[in-house]
Design an enzyme around this catalytic site. Structure first.
Site, PDB file in Angstrom:
ATOM      1  CE  LYS A  60      -4.202   1.164  -0.512  1.00 26.48           C
ATOM      2  NZ  LYS A  60      -4.933   0.725  -1.669  1.00 26.48           N
ATOM      3  CB  SER A  68      -8.068   0.734  -3.775  1.00 28.62           C
ATOM      4  OG  SER A  68      -7.874   0.639  -2.374  1.00 28.62           O
TER       5      SER A  68
END
Length: 588
Positions: free
Chosen positions: A188, A384
């Site tokens: 991330k 995402s």
């Protein structure tokens, strides 16, 4: 007092006059627009493909509730693609001219356009392209043409792909402004620049894979169109071996070096038009209006609804640039309850955003697919939160160059404690309970508060994993192995089970119709965004200029600086836990 009353009355009168004048002009514009005739295309015409005003898949429909006024725009990429498809069988259209086109389309969009131009050529009609300067992305589209022209003093940018990310750990130390980062997922990397001064091996790995596979998509298509081997194209890119018109011609990346008047002369010959006469042209956006208003076959009762979810996920009503639960949930509900709608295609082009809004949309899809087939078509990016709202569809289609995955969540809290100390600012708090003050950017983060915030991150990540596992018929452990915030291109997402098929929007529509057992249907686009008086006023910066804020800022800042400003504004709007892609990838 009477004097002040007169002054106030005068001011109010002027204000009312300005408002009436403004809306009078606006009403005249609406009436004039409504009375305008459909674009007329003359015989022996050529479409001029200028995509400088085309950036979104869907241009949008807007309902101004306060005025009972409906506005439909036709400058989206899907309108352009539909128009090119229609032009194949339009006897008045003889070919397409790509003239000095500077587009801002993403790679998946460019490929969809390129594929449609290739299909158009199968009709026997011509596609030609001319440029004074060719960017890499524009050359990717132009290379599909029968003949590619370049100005004698022009340039061709063909050099491969690169990525640059700024790291700011030391900047935080020097300024005293720190970002408190909470995340789950070793990939991330949206927050990585605030945690370290160098790129992590995991981030370098995923970016390298992304760039190499995106480049492979480009050179494979160029190789096929230009009949040049991929190895030769890579050699050209390594040495900038096509940077001048002469080098581009020698390497066969272009066909002719010529001035624009010579280019037009060649088109006249194709059309058998005299040298001293102009040939007939129609701009692509004028042609899209004609197709949109005349080509729909309303004798077909069955409908396949296409719901466009494009932009960052922020909540609220949303618009063509922002995904909000208001317009998306309403569209799903309307399509679900309309008996004529037999299937739904959700077109996703989003890097993600609010985890809460993503969950709200996911739930509406879950309800809808129990009634009708819901098929997802991914555009440039569905990552995402963008993947979150796609994962429970009956089937998922992605382009080869679609960026997807990025299954991870994060939160960021700015902290100014060190800066405040340096400049002599002290924040004092009075509380009734241990955590009643919540988080203060002027105090070190409370460890108990941090623990609770991390619990929220973990809860959302676990929920995200479970949503994907259920939708994709995988175990949570299998999803976690390909998650951790890692980003994948469409081809790899197919291999690891995140998508079902490689294909475009047309493929998704065909599949959805087949699932609904209909072969005679028309398309209806959603959402219809609801706006009010305040939204209308927000589009204008003054009564005289009638220019939107976007137009004025672009004029003052330039396109690239405007995009930087937009990224800053988006960052300021982030609220709550985010499920968003770590960066923006733009092919230039």
């Amino acid at each position: 007092m009477r004097f002040l009353g007169n002054v106030l009355a005068t001011i109010v009168g002027i204000f009312i006059f300005c408002m009436l004048f403004f809306f009078g002009i606006l009403l005249l514009g609406v009436i004039a627009g409504g009375d305008s005739e459909t674009v007329k295309v003359k015989d022996n015409s050529v479409i001029e493909l200028d995509l400088s005003e085309v950036s979104l898949d869907y241009a949008g429909k807007v309902n101004f509730k306060d005025f009972n006024y409906f506005e439909s725009n036709h400058n989206g990429l899907i309108d352009v693609i539909n128009a090119i498809d229609y032009a194949k069988t339009d006897d008045k259209i003889k070919g397409i001219s790509i003239l000095n086109n500077f587009s801002t389309l993403g790679l998946a969009q460019s490929k969809a356009l390129r594929d449609k131009l290739e299909d158009f050529k199968s009709s026997g009609k011509f596609v030609v392209a001319y440029s004074n300067y060719l960017t890499q992305s524009d050359y990717y589209v132009n290379s599909v043409a029968d003949s590619v022209y370049l100005n004698p003093v022009g340039e061709l940018d063909f050099k491969g792909l690169a990525s640059e990310i700024l790291y700011m750990k030391e900047l935080q130390q020097k300024t005293g402004v720190k970002m408190e980062v909470l995340r789950h997922g070793k990939y991330k990397s949206a927050v990585e620049p605030f945690l370290t001064q160098e790129m992590s091996p995991e981030n370098r790995e995923q970016i390298t894979v992304l760039l190499n596979e995106a480049w492979q998509t480009i050179v494979s298509d160029v190789s096929k169109s230009r009949n040049i081997s991929v190895d030769s194209l890579n050699a050209i890119a390594n040495t900038l071996g096509a940077r001048t018109p002469e080098m581009a011609l020698a390497t066969k990346l272009i066909d002719k070096i010529a001035y624009e008047d010579q280019y037009h002369g060649a088109i006249r010959k194709k059309l058998s038009v005299k040298e001293d006469e102009d040939y007939e042209t129609v701009s692509i956006l004028d042609y899209t209006k004609k197709v949109a208003t005349t080509a729909t076959d309303y004798t077909k009762d069955d409908i396949v609804a296409i719901i466009y979810a494009q932009g960052e996920i922020q909540g609220g009503e949303g618009d063509v640039n922002i995904i909000g639960e208001g317009s998306i949930k309403r569209s799903l509900k309307e399509a679900r309850e309309d008996d004529d709608v037999k299937a739904i295609v959700l077109r996703v082009d989003s890097p993600g955003g609010s985890a809460l809004t993503s969950e709200l949309i996911w739930r509406e899809i879950e309800i809808t697919k129990k009634v009708k087939p819901v098929v997802v078509s991914m555009g440039n990016v569905a990552a995402s939160g963008g993947y979150y709202i796609a994962c429970n569809a009956n089937r998922i289609f992605a382009e080869p160059s679609t960026i997807t995955g990025s299954i991870g969540v994060f939160g960021m809290l700015p902290n100014f404690k060190e800066l405040a100390d340096n400049i002599g600012v002290n924040a004092e708090q009075v509380t009734t309970h241990n955590l009643s003050a919540g988080y203060s950017p002027f105090e070190p983060i409370n460890e108990e508060y941090k623990t609770i915030a991390l619990e929220s991150i973990e809860t959302i990540y676990t929920n995200f994993i479970n949503r994907v596992a259920t939708g994709r018929k995988m175990t949570p452990e299998q999803v976690d192995a390909i998650a951790q915030g890692r980003v994948w291109l469409g081809t790899d997402a197919l291999k690891n089970g995140l998508v079902d098929e490689i294909g475009g929007l047309d493929d998704a529509i065909t599949y959805a119709a087949k699932q609904a057992k209909t072969n005679s249907y028309r398309i209806e686009n959603y959402p219809e965004y609801e706006k009010d008086f305040n939204d209308l006023l927000a589009q204008f910066t003054g009564f005289a200029m009638f220019k939107s804020e976007e137009m004025l800022l672009k004029e003052q800042l330039g396109e690239e600086n405007y995009q930087v400003l937009q990224q800053i504004k988006k960052a300021n709007k982030l609220k709550g836990v985010q499920a968003i892609m770590p960066y923006t990838i733009k092919i230039k």
